[in-house]
Design a protein around this motif. Structure first.
Motif, PDB file in Angstrom:
ATOM      1  N   UNK B  23     -19.276 -30.230 -21.254  1.00  0.00           N
ATOM      2  CA  UNK B  23     -20.286 -29.307 -21.779  1.00  0.00           C
ATOM      3  C   UNK B  23     -21.360 -29.045 -20.725  1.00  0.00           C
ATOM      4  N   UNK B  24     -21.875 -30.130 -20.129  1.00  0.00           N
ATOM      5  CA  UNK B  24     -22.896 -29.981 -19.096  1.00  0.00           C
ATOM      6  C   UNK B  24     -22.365 -29.221 -17.892  1.00  0.00           C
ATOM      7  N   UNK B  25     -21.166 -29.610 -17.453  1.00  0.00           N
ATOM      8  CA  UNK B  25     -20.543 -28.950 -16.301  1.00  0.00           C
ATOM      9  C   UNK B  25     -20.427 -27.453 -16.530  1.00  0.00           C
ATOM     10  N   UNK B  26     -19.949 -27.124 -17.736  1.00  0.00           N
ATOM     11  CA  UNK B  26     -19.662 -25.738 -18.051  1.00  0.00           C
ATOM     12  C   UNK B  26     -20.953 -24.913 -18.113  1.00  0.00           C
ATOM     13  N   UNK B  27     -21.982 -25.476 -18.746  1.00  0.00           N
ATOM     14  CA  UNK B  27     -23.261 -24.757 -18.823  1.00  0.00           C
ATOM     15  C   UNK B  27     -23.852 -24.557 -17.427  1.00  0.00           C
ATOM     16  N   UNK B 194     -33.543 -25.989 -14.460  1.00  0.00           N
ATOM     17  CA  UNK B 194     -33.893 -27.407 -14.587  1.00  0.00           C
ATOM     18  C   UNK B 194     -33.522 -27.914 -15.975  1.00  0.00           C
ATOM     19  N   UNK B 195     -33.786 -27.094 -16.980  1.00  0.00           N
ATOM     20  CA  UNK B 195     -33.512 -27.496 -18.358  1.00  0.00           C
ATOM     21  C   UNK B 195     -32.023 -27.734 -18.571  1.00  0.00           C
ATOM     22  N   UNK B 196     -31.205 -26.793 -18.059  1.00  0.00           N
ATOM     23  CA  UNK B 196     -29.759 -26.928 -18.248  1.00  0.00           C
ATOM     24  C   UNK B 196     -29.254 -28.192 -17.543  1.00  0.00           C
ATOM     25  N   UNK B 197     -29.768 -28.427 -16.339  1.00  0.00           N
ATOM     26  CA  UNK B 197     -29.363 -29.637 -15.626  1.00  0.00           C
ATOM     27  C   UNK B 197     -29.756 -30.878 -16.423  1.00  0.00           C
ATOM     28  N   UNK B 198     -30.979 -30.873 -16.987  1.00  0.00           N
ATOM     29  CA  UNK B 198     -31.439 -32.025 -17.739  1.00  0.00           C
ATOM     30  C   UNK B 198     -30.563 -32.254 -18.971  1.00  0.00           C
ATOM     31  N   UNK B 199     -30.289 -31.176 -19.690  1.00  0.00           N
ATOM     32  CA  UNK B 199     -29.453 -31.311 -20.892  1.00  0.00           C
ATOM     33  C   UNK B 199     -28.065 -31.809 -20.509  1.00  0.00           C
ATOM     34  N   UNK B 200     -27.486 -31.205 -19.456  1.00  0.00           N
ATOM     35  CA  UNK B 200     -26.162 -31.639 -18.989  1.00  0.00           C
ATOM     36  C   UNK B 200     -26.177 -33.103 -18.605  1.00  0.00           C
ATOM     37  N   UNK B 201     -27.236 -33.521 -17.885  1.00  0.00           N
ATOM     38  CA  UNK B 201     -27.341 -34.920 -17.466  1.00  0.00           C
ATOM     39  C   UNK B 201     -27.469 -35.852 -18.658  1.00  0.00           C
ATOM     40  N   UNK B 202     -28.229 -35.433 -19.678  1.00  0.00           N
ATOM     41  CA  UNK B 202     -28.382 -36.262 -20.873  1.00  0.00           C
ATOM     42  C   UNK B 202     -27.038 -36.425 -21.581  1.00  0.00           C
ATOM     43  N   UNK B 203     -26.292 -35.320 -21.718  1.00  0.00           N
ATOM     44  CA  UNK B 203     -24.984 -35.400 -22.372  1.00  0.00           C
ATOM     45  C   UNK B 203     -24.061 -36.306 -21.573  1.00  0.00           C
ATOM     46  N   UNK B 204     -24.123 -36.193 -20.232  1.00  0.00           N
ATOM     47  CA  UNK B 204     -23.262 -37.037 -19.397  1.00  0.00           C
ATOM     48  C   UNK B 204     -23.657 -38.507 -19.531  1.00  0.00           C
ATOM     49  N   UNK B 230     -12.729 -33.659 -16.881  1.00  0.00           N
ATOM     50  CA  UNK B 230     -13.740 -32.700 -17.341  1.00  0.00           C
ATOM     51  C   UNK B 230     -13.608 -31.378 -16.586  1.00  0.00           C
ATOM     52  N   UNK B 231     -13.283 -31.455 -15.275  1.00  0.00           N
ATOM     53  CA  UNK B 231     -13.031 -30.228 -14.509  1.00  0.00           C
ATOM     54  C   UNK B 231     -11.884 -29.445 -15.142  1.00  0.00           C
ATOM     55  N   UNK B 232     -10.781 -30.173 -15.422  1.00  0.00           N
ATOM     56  CA  UNK B 232      -9.600 -29.515 -15.984  1.00  0.00           C
ATOM     57  C   UNK B 232      -9.965 -28.872 -17.326  1.00  0.00           C
ATOM     58  N   UNK B 241     -18.127 -21.422 -20.976  1.00  0.00           N
ATOM     59  CA  UNK B 241     -18.033 -21.321 -22.427  1.00  0.00           C
ATOM     60  C   UNK B 241     -18.093 -22.698 -23.081  1.00  0.00           C
ATOM     61  N   UNK B 242     -19.113 -22.903 -23.921  1.00  0.00           N
ATOM     62  CA  UNK B 242     -19.293 -24.198 -24.586  1.00  0.00           C
ATOM     63  C   UNK B 242     -18.198 -24.431 -25.631  1.00  0.00           C
ATOM     64  N   UNK B 243     -17.918 -23.406 -26.428  1.00  0.00           N
ATOM     65  CA  UNK B 243     -16.869 -23.523 -27.433  1.00  0.00           C
ATOM     66  C   UNK B 243     -15.523 -23.758 -26.757  1.00  0.00           C
ATOM     67  N   UNK B 244     -15.291 -23.028 -25.662  1.00  0.00           N
ATOM     68  CA  UNK B 244     -14.048 -23.205 -24.916  1.00  0.00           C
ATOM     69  C   UNK B 244     -13.915 -24.641 -24.456  1.00  0.00           C
ATOM     70  N   UNK B 245     -15.019 -25.213 -23.954  1.00  0.00           N
ATOM     71  CA  UNK B 245     -14.987 -26.601 -23.488  1.00  0.00           C
ATOM     72  C   UNK B 245     -14.639 -27.542 -24.638  1.00  0.00           C
ATOM     73  N   UNK B 246     -15.225 -27.289 -25.826  1.00  0.00           N
ATOM     74  CA  UNK B 246     -14.958 -28.162 -26.974  1.00  0.00           C
ATOM     75  C   UNK B 246     -13.487 -28.108 -27.372  1.00  0.00           C
TER      76      UNK B 246
END
Lengths: 396, 291
Positions: B23-27, B194-204, B230-232, B241-246
């Protein structure tokens, strides 16, 4: 030593590029004829220096030169020759990566797959089939040609960052096979020891390290020659044009896909050959030879040396290998062990220092070592640095 | 039947982990065009921080577990925000150099973790309930799978809520669609970065703590091995795409579990094969935009 990319863009001519106009502009300060003459003179000087350098390298196993702090002993000793041979093989491998990234703008994260296929392919064939070295190498090469075509034709359906991810996925599959140790063929984490029954005698044993050294040197010179030839061939120019503007190349009636596939396969085949010599030098196959780490190491070498420059790849490869060796020695030294934890922990991890160095080079020294050297010499004030950055961005 | 159910839930649990990383990667990729190689390091740091909390506060109760989740996620978030602020931001619009910087950072970070916590895996204790199994349709499913699934669902819901309902979410979604347009409207996209990175980092980081319970250990290489999948997942789901990632995370993980069980441990191959097939027929991924 700085003329390679310059000729690449001025002699190119397959497509009109904005970059060419800029590079042909005469230097503002100097007279109109002088820079051109200096340029030719330098090219000759570089070639002469290259030939002299290779001659010196050929003679090295017969000489007694000590470089304390760089080599573990005098140059004729097996330890030093082994390290030098490793430097040359890594420089050659970095050159094949230069062909991908610097020429065709393909940011591959799966280059180790072909290196590893060379190492493990040859090791497994020698273990299981009773055939001499050269046919075994030929068979390995054949496998890699097929493999590179299959993987290349699938991954080249996407470009830029997705291409990087897909090549990484394929290489990871290879790395997983090696780790899984199917039917005990790859040796898993332990790796494989080279079976020497069918090897010619002059390549076996510590006594023959000079022969392996010369073999590695020959590989480096041959790879340099082939990479130069490919880069300045019609295909190489077309690949560089694809890197700059794929749509324009397609409009001209060329097929970018085939050109990229060609560069991809050539680079894979070359690195496979380097892998096979690596196996002979190390007399064994280790899982690291097929890991994503190796690809990243090659990328780091190319970027350290300066993207888009063949000499940069060579210098980056040698510099990285020597530094890695030295830092490992530093990590095990008494001086570091006596330090307080805050300093000891980072200093005892060579990859920490290399990774940090890499980050600093990307941030502050675009153009890598060669670009910086040029800027310091104030010859072409930062042109190489800009060129490197442009090549990188075109890969995106 | 019971085997199928067991594999399904184990796959869902693994898929939850993949999703938390992907999710973080994709965002990040969608908004900034950066393939973040350091994402695995965020995860590993989260896992080690969670482990330290569990070790120091006497482990096996729920309070400690929840605390380790929160602190692990916070560690990932801080590391990620730092990365964006100090390294990524300096290389504005230079995508490949941004990727290279994250490559260097991940090398250095993993080596540093090696130095601090050692290269050998360290084992982790969770609440006693994790060791029990729950009976569903005759299959005895380890309870930690449910924790992973519930956590990932909560993160998915929170992210969807954030992206759809808040002002910053709107900016991020618009930025993923068309960054230059958002910039032209006079909105500062850098804060969104910065926000997206922070959210991605929190999820990770959260994923790291959960992964350490799922696998039962923490090692400096934990992040790297999950990152590849996660890359794959990100490519199959469609970049950005977040939904795509899910969807892809669940599909990939379940496929992997079934192939591992029924096709003699070939799970990793089947996943790469699936990637190749998706690329052959849909180069942009399942829910990727067609360019």
């Amino acid at each position: 030593m700085t003329t390679d990319t310059d000729t690449a863009s001025t002699d190119g001519g397959t497509t009109p590029q904005p970059g060419i106009n800029r590079s042909r502009k005469p230097d503002a300060g100097g007279g109109p004829r002088w820079p051109r003459a200096g340029f030719r003179g330098r090219a000759v000087a570089v070639r002469a220096a290259g030939v002299a350098g290779v001659l010196l390298l050929v003679l090295l196993p017969l000489l007694n030169i000590s470089l304390p702090g760089v080599l573990p002993g005098p140059t004729y000793t097996p330890g030093s020759l082994q390290l030098l041979a490793m430097c040359m093989l890594m420089a050659a491998a970095a050159l094949t990566y230069h062909l991908l990234l610097g020429v065709a703008g393909l940011l591959s994260f799966g280059h180790a797959l072909y290196f590893g296929a060379g190492v493990y392919g040859l090791a497994i064939i020698l273990q299981n089939l009773d055939i001499p070295l050269l046919p075994a190498m030929g068979l390995t090469l054949l496998i890699v040609v097929v493999l590179a075509h299959v993987v290349g034709s699938i991954s080249l359906r996407v470009s830029g960052i997705p291409f990087a991810m897909v090549t990484l996925a394929f290489a990871q599959a290879g790395s997983v096979i090696v780790g899984r140790n199917p039917e005990g063929r790859t040796g898993g984490d332990e790796g494989l020891t080279l079976r020497t029954d069918n090897l010619p005698e002059f390549l076996v044993g510590v006594v023959n390290t000079p022969n392996l050294y010369w073999l590695a040197l020959a590989v480096l010179v041959a790879v340099f020659a082939i990479v130069t030839w490919v880069q300045f061939s019609r295909a190489g120019h077309a690949a560089a044009a694809v890197r700059e503007n794929e749509l324009r190349v397609r409009v001209l009636g060329l097929q970018p896909y085939l050109v990229k596939l060609l560069v991809f396969v050539v680079s894979a085949v070359l690195v496979c050959i380097i892998g096979m010599v690596f196996l002979l030098l190390q007399s064994g196959a280790v899982p690291r030879a097929m890991s994503a780490d190796l690809t990243i190491t090659l990328l780091v070498m190319v970027v350290l040396g300066g993207v888009g420059s063949r000499w940069g790849a060579v210098i980056g490869g040698v510099f990285y290998t020597l530094l890695d060796q030295r830092l490992t020695a530093l990590a095990n030294s008494e001086a570091v062990k006596a330090l307080p934890d805050v300093l000891r922990v980072p200093l005892s991890e060579p990859l920490f220092i290399l990774g940090t160095l890499f980050v600093l080079v990307v941030l502050f020294l675009p153009g890598g070592l060669t670009g910086t050297a040029e800027r310091l010499a104030q010859r072409r004030g930062g042109r190489r640095a800009e060129q490197s950055r442009e090549i990188l961005e075109e890969a995106a | 039947m019971s085997t199928v159910v067991l594999l399904l839930f184990t796959g869902l649990g693994l898929g939850a982990l993949y999703f938390l990383v992907a999710a973080g990667l994709s965002l990040i990729y969608g908004l900034m065009g950066v393939l973040n190689f350091a994402h695995g390091a965020f995860l590993t740091l989260g896992a080690f921080t969670g482990w330290e909390i569990a070790r120091r506060t006497g482990a096996d109760n729920w309070g400690t577990f929840l605390l380790s989740l929160v602190i692990g996620a916070a560690a990932g978030a801080v590391f990620a925000a730092f990365t964006e602020f100090v390294l990524i931001r300096r290389l504005y619009q230079r995508h490949i150099e941004q990727v290279l910087v994250t490559v260097g950072l991940s090398l250095a970070a993993v080596a540093l973790f090696d130095g601090i916590w050692g290269t050998d895996p360290v084992f982790i204790q969770g609440p006693a309930w994790f060791k029990d199994t729950t009976d569903i349709l005759g299959a005895r499913i380890p309870n930690d799978r449910f924790v992973c699934i519930i956590a990932a669902l909560l993160v998915l819901l929170a992210m969807v809520f954030f992206l759809k309902r808040t002002r910053y979410g709107m900016i991020i979604r618009a930025g993923v669609e068309n960054r230059s347009m958002v910039t032209a409207l006079g909105i500062d996209v850098r804060k969104a970065f910065t926000l997206v990175f922070t959210i991605g980092g929190a999820a990770a980081g959260l994923g790291g703590v959960l992964a350490s319970h799922y696998f039962g250990y923490v090692s400096p290489l934990l992040g790297g091995s999950l990152l590849i999948f996660a890359f794959i997942v990100t490519v199959i789901g469609g970049l950005g795409s977040l939904t795509g990632a899910a969807i892809a995370a669940v599909a990939v993980a379940v496929l992997q579990q079934f192939a591992n069980f029924y096709l003699g441990g070939t799970g990793d191959f089947v996943v790469v094969l699936a990637l190749a097939l998706v690329l052959l027929f849909r180069p942009t991924g399942l829910l990727g935009r067609t360019s």
